[in-house]
Design a protein around this motif. Structure first.
Motif, PDB file in Angstrom:
ATOM      1  N   THR A   1       0.820  -1.199   0.000  1.00 50.70           N
ATOM      2  CA  THR A   1       0.000   0.000   0.000  1.00 50.70           C
ATOM      3  C   THR A   1       0.856   1.252   0.000  1.00 50.70           C
ATOM      4  O   THR A   1       1.956   1.279   0.500  1.00 50.70           O
ATOM      5  CB  THR A   1      -0.905   0.031   1.237  1.00 50.70           C
TER       6      THR A   1
ATOM      7  N   SER B   1       0.489   5.883  -0.908  1.00 48.45           N
ATOM      8  CA  SER B   1      -0.314   6.964  -1.431  1.00 48.45           C
ATOM      9  C   SER B   1       0.606   8.022  -1.984  1.00 48.45           C
ATOM     10  O   SER B   1       1.773   8.103  -1.618  1.00 48.45           O
ATOM     11  CB  SER B   1      -1.193   7.558  -0.334  1.00 48.45           C
TER      12      SER B   1
ATOM     13  N   THR C   1       3.804   8.198   0.271  1.00 45.41           N
ATOM     14  CA  THR C   1       3.987   7.453   1.509  1.00 45.41           C
ATOM     15  C   THR C   1       3.848   5.961   1.229  1.00 45.41           C
ATOM     16  O   THR C   1       2.989   5.553   0.460  1.00 45.41           O
ATOM     17  CB  THR C   1       2.927   7.875   2.552  1.00 45.41           C
ATOM     18  N   PHE C   2       4.703   5.171   1.832  1.00 44.99           N
ATOM     19  CA  PHE C   2       4.597   3.717   1.720  1.00 44.99           C
ATOM     20  C   PHE C   2       5.114   3.103   3.025  1.00 44.99           C
ATOM     21  O   PHE C   2       5.638   3.812   3.888  1.00 44.99           O
ATOM     22  CB  PHE C   2       5.369   3.190   0.505  1.00 44.99           C
ATOM     23  N   HIS C   3       4.942   1.815   3.150  1.00 39.28           N
ATOM     24  CA  HIS C   3       5.319   1.139   4.392  1.00 39.28           C
ATOM     25  C   HIS C   3       6.572   0.297   4.159  1.00 39.28           C
ATOM     26  O   HIS C   3       6.631  -0.498   3.226  1.00 39.28           O
ATOM     27  CB  HIS C   3       4.161   0.250   4.868  1.00 39.28           C
TER      28      HIS C   3
ATOM     29  N   SER D   1       7.701   0.779   9.414  1.00 38.76           N
ATOM     30  CA  SER D   1       7.213   2.143   9.635  1.00 38.76           C
ATOM     31  C   SER D   1       6.667   2.713   8.335  1.00 38.76           C
ATOM     32  O   SER D   1       6.869   2.148   7.261  1.00 38.76           O
ATOM     33  CB  SER D   1       8.353   3.043  10.115  1.00 38.76           C
TER      34      SER D   1
END
Lengths: 90, 326
Positions: A64, A66, B8-10, B14
């Motif tokens: 995932t 964004s 934004t990514f994981h 985090s």
């Protein structure tokens, strides 16, 4: 009594005098402008924020995530992004 | 005018956030493509240096019985960063506490695990006292051999690059983004910021309270790093009914309870900021004031009280004067 050529000569002479005066003022004006004290520029600051959400294709991103584009227009001041970065425990 | 790509990514347990401004060179990648490139870099970085992956280079190094082990440039750099942090902190940020971490229950990733309430842990925590470096420091016996492409350490000494990994990663990505007007790299709260544009438009970075989640300070940073260490995210119950967290007192090998639950530090890099924030937390309130005085920082006590140290909002960076309003 003055004849016509004399009048014409006087008129031309008067015109040249006025022209010379204007020319000298124009030259002096440039020097005056450079000697003027600096002006304090008061700027008006505009800030526009455009947030564009770009959907990610599942094939291109296995996990995932964004993505946004943030645009800000401003004068010389600190402009945070869409959301300020955060320092926190991780 | 600034235009920034925000993604934004994981990774690394985090959220990783990248803010990338316009490219300075015409033939550079667009910010969106640069973000994808850096995402791949971070994921590769995390996979190769994870202590929790069986196939990572770090795990292979730690399981190797030989004292001299071939190591990639990335692994050598990460090990060197761990040693730098140990040196910088006088041995408090010790990269050789793997066995101690595993013994208290941190042998696997806690990513996605709900932490126990820190208030419960604080209630039953022992007497607060500053941590101390280990008397016989193992990290001093590690040698990075760049010419031979190896890492040498006494057999059995395991290395954890996790204590400095996020800061190092943020710095590495920031270095790779040098061709953009301004950028911020946020690796789970450890940030590196830079770029010419940031000198005139510094980033505003919020400091989050470890107990309430509220913003307690806002820092204006044009270049360098900022990082936060705290007890609130990786805290768990031990089989004996007690509580543990991941910031260990090297002298005892046990979780450090020093009177602080969070420390935020600024530094010339994210690695330095991360090192200073851990050092501050491990030393407790009195030592933290000394550690954070140079670059500035924020500490949060066990009772939630916030203390600001140093001049946090002084302009930082070589062009920051331009950002000042007359």
């Amino acid at each position: 009594m003055t004849d016509r050529p004399t009048i014409a000569l006087f008129s031309l002479a008067g015109f040249l005098v006025v022209l010379a005066l204007l020319g000298s003022q124009l030259g002096g004006g440039g020097r005056a402008a450079s000697a003027r004290p600096r002006e304090v520029l008061v700027r008006r600051i505009y800030q526009t924020t455009v947030v564009e959400r770009v959907p990610r294709s599942a094939a291109a991103s296995p996990s995932t995530g964004s993505s946004t584009v943030t645009q800000s227009v401003s004068g010389s001041t600190s402009i945070p992004a869409a959301a300020a970065p955060v320092t926190r425990t991780s | 005018m600034s235009v920034e790509h925000d993604s934004t990514f994981h990774s690394m347990g985090s959220d990783i956030r990248l803010l990338i401004g316009r490219p300075l060179l015409r033939d550079a990648l667009s910010p969106a493509l640069a973000a994808e490139r850096e995402r791949a870099y971070v994921e590769d970085f995390a996979a190769r240096l994870s202590r929790f992956r069986e196939d990572s280079e770090l795990t292979v190094l730690n399981r190797e019985p030989r004292s001299r082990v071939p190591a990639s440039m990335l692994l050598r750099t990460a090990v060197r960063a761990g040693m730098w942090a140990a040196e910088r902190s006088g041995g408090l940020v010790d990269p050789t506490l793997v066995g101690e971490l595993e013994r208290i229950g941190y042998a696997r990733s806690l990513d996605g695990c709900e932490p126990v309430p820190l208030s419960d842990a604080l209630t039953s925590a022992p007497t607060r006292r500053p941590a101390k470096p280990r008397a016989r420091a193992q990290w001093k016996r590690i040698v990075v051999e760049d010419d031979a492409g190896r890492v040498a350490r006494p057999a059995g000494v395991m290395i954890d690059t996790g204590g400095t990994g996020k800061g190092l990663c943020a710095d590495a990505v920031a270095h790779r983004l040098a061709g953009y007007t301004r950028f911020a790299v946020d690796c789970g709260g450890d940030l590196a910021v830079g770029g010419v544009g940031a000198q005139v438009e510094p980033y505003e970075i919020a400091v989050e309270h470890p107990l309430t989640g509220e913003t307690i300070r806002t820092l204006r940073i044009a270049a360098g790093g900022v990082a936060t260490s705290g007890l609130n995210v990786r805290v768990w119950r031990t089989p004996g009914g007690g509580f543990a967290h991941h910031l260990l007192d090297p002298a005892t090998g046990l979780p450090a309870w020093t009177g602080l639950v969070g420390a935020t530090a600024l530094g010339s890099s994210a690695l330095e900021a991360e090192t200073l924030s851990k050092m501050a937390l491990l030393l407790g309130p009195i030592g933290a004031r000394r550690v954070l005085a140079e670059h500035g920082g924020v500490i949060v006590r066990d009772d939630g009280e916030v203390e600001t140290i140093g001049a946090l909002n002084e302009p930082r960076g070589w062009l920051t004067g331009l950002g000042r309003t007359a």
